[in-house]
Motif scaffolding. Structure first.
Motif, PDB file in Angstrom:
ATOM      1  N   TYR A  69       0.833  -1.204   0.000  1.00 38.69           N
ATOM      2  CA  TYR A  69       0.000   0.000   0.000  1.00 38.69           C
ATOM      3  C   TYR A  69       0.869   1.256   0.000  1.00 38.69           C
ATOM      4  N   ALA A 113       1.060   4.031  -3.003  1.00 32.41           N
ATOM      5  CA  ALA A 113       0.837   5.447  -2.700  1.00 32.41           C
ATOM      6  C   ALA A 113       2.009   6.300  -3.169  1.00 32.41           C
ATOM      7  N   ASP A 131      -6.659   0.375  -9.425  1.00 37.17           N
ATOM      8  CA  ASP A 131      -6.435  -0.341  -8.177  1.00 37.17           C
ATOM      9  C   ASP A 131      -6.739  -1.826  -8.304  1.00 37.17           C
ATOM     10  N   ASP A 175      -9.420  13.616  -6.095  1.00 35.48           N
ATOM     11  CA  ASP A 175      -9.650  12.179  -5.942  1.00 35.48           C
ATOM     12  C   ASP A 175      -8.326  11.413  -5.841  1.00 35.48           C
ATOM     13  N   ASN A 203      -6.944  11.921  -2.371  1.00 40.39           N
ATOM     14  CA  ASN A 203      -7.714  11.115  -1.421  1.00 40.39           C
ATOM     15  C   ASN A 203      -7.379   9.634  -1.539  1.00 40.39           C
ATOM     16  N   PHE A 204      -7.152   9.165  -2.764  1.00 37.21           N
ATOM     17  CA  PHE A 204      -6.776   7.763  -2.956  1.00 37.21           C
ATOM     18  C   PHE A 204      -5.416   7.481  -2.310  1.00 37.21           C
ATOM     19  N   LEU A 229      -4.053   9.103   0.167  1.00 43.79           N
ATOM     20  CA  LEU A 229      -4.222   9.155   1.615  1.00 43.79           C
ATOM     21  C   LEU A 229      -4.882   7.888   2.137  1.00 43.79           C
ATOM     22  N   SER A 230      -5.812   7.329   1.376  1.00 39.96           N
ATOM     23  CA  SER A 230      -6.458   6.084   1.777  1.00 39.96           C
ATOM     24  C   SER A 230      -5.454   4.937   1.813  1.00 39.96           C
ATOM     25  N   ASP A 231      -4.625   4.838   0.785  1.00 41.53           N
ATOM     26  CA  ASP A 231      -3.583   3.805   0.777  1.00 41.53           C
ATOM     27  C   ASP A 231      -2.634   3.979   1.961  1.00 41.53           C
ATOM     28  N   GLN A 285      -3.325   5.308   4.852  1.00 46.14           N
ATOM     29  CA  GLN A 285      -3.991   4.893   6.082  1.00 46.14           C
ATOM     30  C   GLN A 285      -3.974   3.376   6.223  1.00 46.14           C
ATOM     31  N   GLN A 286      -4.218   2.677   5.122  1.00 46.95           N
ATOM     32  CA  GLN A 286      -4.125   1.215   5.138  1.00 46.95           C
ATOM     33  C   GLN A 286      -2.715   0.778   5.527  1.00 46.95           C
ATOM     34  N   ARG A 327       2.623  11.227   3.770  1.00 44.64           N
ATOM     35  CA  ARG A 327       1.363  11.938   3.975  1.00 44.64           C
ATOM     36  C   ARG A 327       1.616  13.437   4.146  1.00 44.64           C
TER      37      ARG A 327
END
Length: 624
Positions: free
Chosen positions: A140, A144, A161, A179, A182-183, A185-187, A189-190, A214
């Motif tokens: 992940y 990112a 993805d 977007d 945000n993608f 940042l989501s990766d 966080q995972q 980040r």
């Protein structure tokens, strides 16, 4: 006949044996492993993820460095397509030099490898839950990172993805900049969740690396270039662009974005320690130089005065070992002086060297060629970081291989009076493009870049690999990110406090600017010096939208001459000696190698025509 009879019997026996062994034709090559078997075995799975780190390349230690696309340096050797970029000629059919660490196809190949890993790890059967989570977390993080590379060069890109099959329609539109952020940042966080509490080998993704990435992503997202109302007023190419959401936020709360950037940077600062940022007064000039050089060495040098503890500054780095014999080890040869049989690849531009301040009576003042004292002795009492970064005429360096031509090992980038054969003539410096050692690899600018060159005098750059790590992320970057966000949020006192900590470590006095535009400019100057040649300046100049006056600025060199003082002379070989010579230093604008100019289309890299031909849903970047 007996031979044929015996052979027939032998073949019959083999046929019977094969018929009894049904697995005979199912034998697998001993040197290969099936894809299915990889995810049954913990070491093989880890090896697959290790391979994905190849997408990071050599860090920034390529022969052609990103610094040469900025106002830090110029690339010496012609024909590498760098001038295509710097002269504003890049196009979708000829984008100029593009490094593989951000080139579109290369990055998507690595994204696909991450997608494969994430899909397969969901069904992996090896019995090591902690390792399984760690490998997912690394995947992940790496995905990112690759998307962050794409986004900071191209803007919004297609978000892929999953792993496409052979017969699937892979054409896809570019996602909005928002977007994409945000993608990423989501990766992250995972990755943070999966990597938390894990023991991480050096050089692999960790929670702190996640926090650092980040911080950078959110800082960029808050910057002028990606705030469309701001960017549109500063660049007509952006104002006229019909797909603005691909490159920034068309609306929204900038204060919220800066607050997110500030909080992300502070999280890095709280989680990592950095190096010597607890000083309450400036270090001595010599200690400041050693502090800065020790950080650059990253624990990879045993040179005099180098503190290996400075490696703590690196949050995520690219490390090198003798077993792999990687090209990054030739960084000294790629960039060092030709008088040492090196190649002088990326050489500092005069205006960059001029940016290092002068220490006068306990104060720091800008260097100014119009001041007689500065012009007469331009390399005296400068910011100590200059001496850890730049080689200039008369600077001491390592023992020169040809010591008969230079017994004192001082850089020669000028032309000097000399007595040779009883006559007055001109000695062309050993480190110039007229050098008697090598007359083709010399610096065009009169300077050399040695920030990441191993300072150990026993290290012969021309023939010995070095093992200095590349810092993808270091603690001070996060501190500078924090300072920038504080300034934009009006928290000037906090910004000043941390700026001074960075300067004290470098042996520089506290700043005098306390608020407003003056403080912002002071911060930007400090970031330029502190993070020099670390692949930040190219991005910073663009996201601050100061590129027309920085990246587009004409190139300046330094012209150095040494003339005998009255009644003085020196026989060959030349040696720097201020008792014998009057030295003259003149900055010179020179556009013959690169005639730089800025075009607003250069805020983004063009998407190659071949990519658009393969995917007709792609929209080109502004003004291409």
């Amino acid at each position: 006949m007996n031979y044929i009879h015996k052979l027939t019997i032998l073949l019959l026996l083999i046929t019977i044996s094969v018929g009894c062994n049904k697995d005979f034709l199912d034998r697998r090559p001993l040197g290969e492993v099936s894809a299915a078997d990889v995810w049954k075995d913990a070491p093989l799975s880890e090896a697959f993820i290790t391979n994905i780190y190849g997408g990071l390349g050599l860090g920034g230690f390529n022969e052609q460095m990103l610094a040469s696309l900025s106002d830090e340096a110029i690339f010496t050797h012609a024909g590498r397509n760098i001038n295509t970029v710097n002269e504003g000629s890049a196009s979708p059919t000829n984008p100029g030099w593009v490094n593989g660490t951000y080139e579109w196809t290369s990055m998507y190949n690595w994204v696909r490898t991450c997608n494969v890993a994430l899909a397969e790890l969901e069904n992996a059967t090896f019995d090591n839950p902690a390792l399984l989570e760690r490998l997912k977390g690394e995947s992940y993080f790496l995905r990112a990172y690759f998307y962050h590379q794409l986004v900071r060069y191209y803007g919004g890109v297609p978000i892929v993805d999953k792993v496409y099959g052979l017969n699937e329609d892979y054409t896809q539109e570019r996602s909005s900049y928002e977007d994409c952020v945000n993608f990423i940042l989501s990766d992250l966080q995972q990755a943070q969740t999966l990597l938390s509490g894990k023991s991480i080998p050096k050089g692999r993704a960790s929670v702190n690396a996640v926090l650092a990435l980040r911080s950078r992503v959110l800082l960029y997202a808050a910057s002028d270039l990606h705030d469309i109302p701001t960017a549109s007023t500063k660049a007509s190419a952006i104002g006229d662009y019909g797909n603005k959401s691909l490159i920034g936020y068309e609306s929204g709360d900038r204060i919220a974005r800066w607050t997110a950037a500030k909080n992300a940077a502070k999280a890095v600062m709280d989680a990592t320690s950095g190096y010597k940022l607890d000083l309450t007064a400036p270090a001595t000039a010599e200690q400041g130089r050693l502090n800065y050089k020790s950080i650059a060495m990253g624990g990879g040098s045993s040179g005099p005065g180098i503190d290996a503890a400075a490696e703590t500054e690196i949050i995520f780095g690219r490390y090198f070992v003798p077993e792999k014999n990687e090209d990054a080890g030739w960084h000294g040869r790629h960039n060092g002086p030709n008088g040492y049989a090196n190649w002088a690849g990326n050489t500092p531009i005069g205006s960059f060297v001029d940016a290092f301040e002068v220490l006068e009576g306990g104060n720091a003042v800008p260097f100014d060629w119009s001041k007689p004292a500065h012009k007469a002795n331009p390399y005296i009492n400068r910011d100590p970081r200059l001496y850890a970064t730049i080689l200039y005429d008369g600077a001491y360096w390592k023992p020169r291989p040809n010591s008969t031509l230079d017994p004192v090992s001082r850089i020669q980038t000028g032309a000097y009076d000399i007595i040779q054969g009883g006559s007055l003539t001109t000695w062309q410096g050993l480190d110039t493009r007229l050098s008697p050692i090598e007359d083709w690899n010399g610096s065009r600018t009169g300077y050399y870049f040695v920030k990441f060159v191993d300072i150990n005098p026993a290290q012969i750059d021309q023939s010995m690999l070095q093992y200095i790590p590349w810092p993808f992320f270091r603690h001070t970057e996060a501190v500078l990110n924090y300072i920038e966000a504080c300034i934009e949020l009006g928290e000037d006192g906090e910004a000043v406090n941390w700026l001074n900590k960075i300067r004290f470590r470098a042996g520089m006095p506290a700043i005098t600017e306390t608020s407003g535009t003056a403080l912002r400019d002071r911060y930007r100057h400090e970031r330029k010096i502190e993070l020099a040649f670390e692949e930040h300046r190219y991005h910073d100049a663009r996201r601050w939208m100061i590129a027309p006056t920085t990246l587009g600025r004409k190139v300046t060199y330094i012209s150095v001459t040494g003339k005998f003082k009255p009644g003085q002379q020196q026989n060959a070989p030349y040696q720097h000696n201020e008792a014998i010579y009057n030295y003259t230093y003149n900055p010179v604008e020179n556009n013959t190698h690169e005639n730089r100019k800025w075009d607003d289309k250069m805020y983004y890299v063009p998407i190659h025509r071949d990519e658009i031909n393969r995917n007709d849903k792609l929209v080109q970047n502004p003004a291409y």
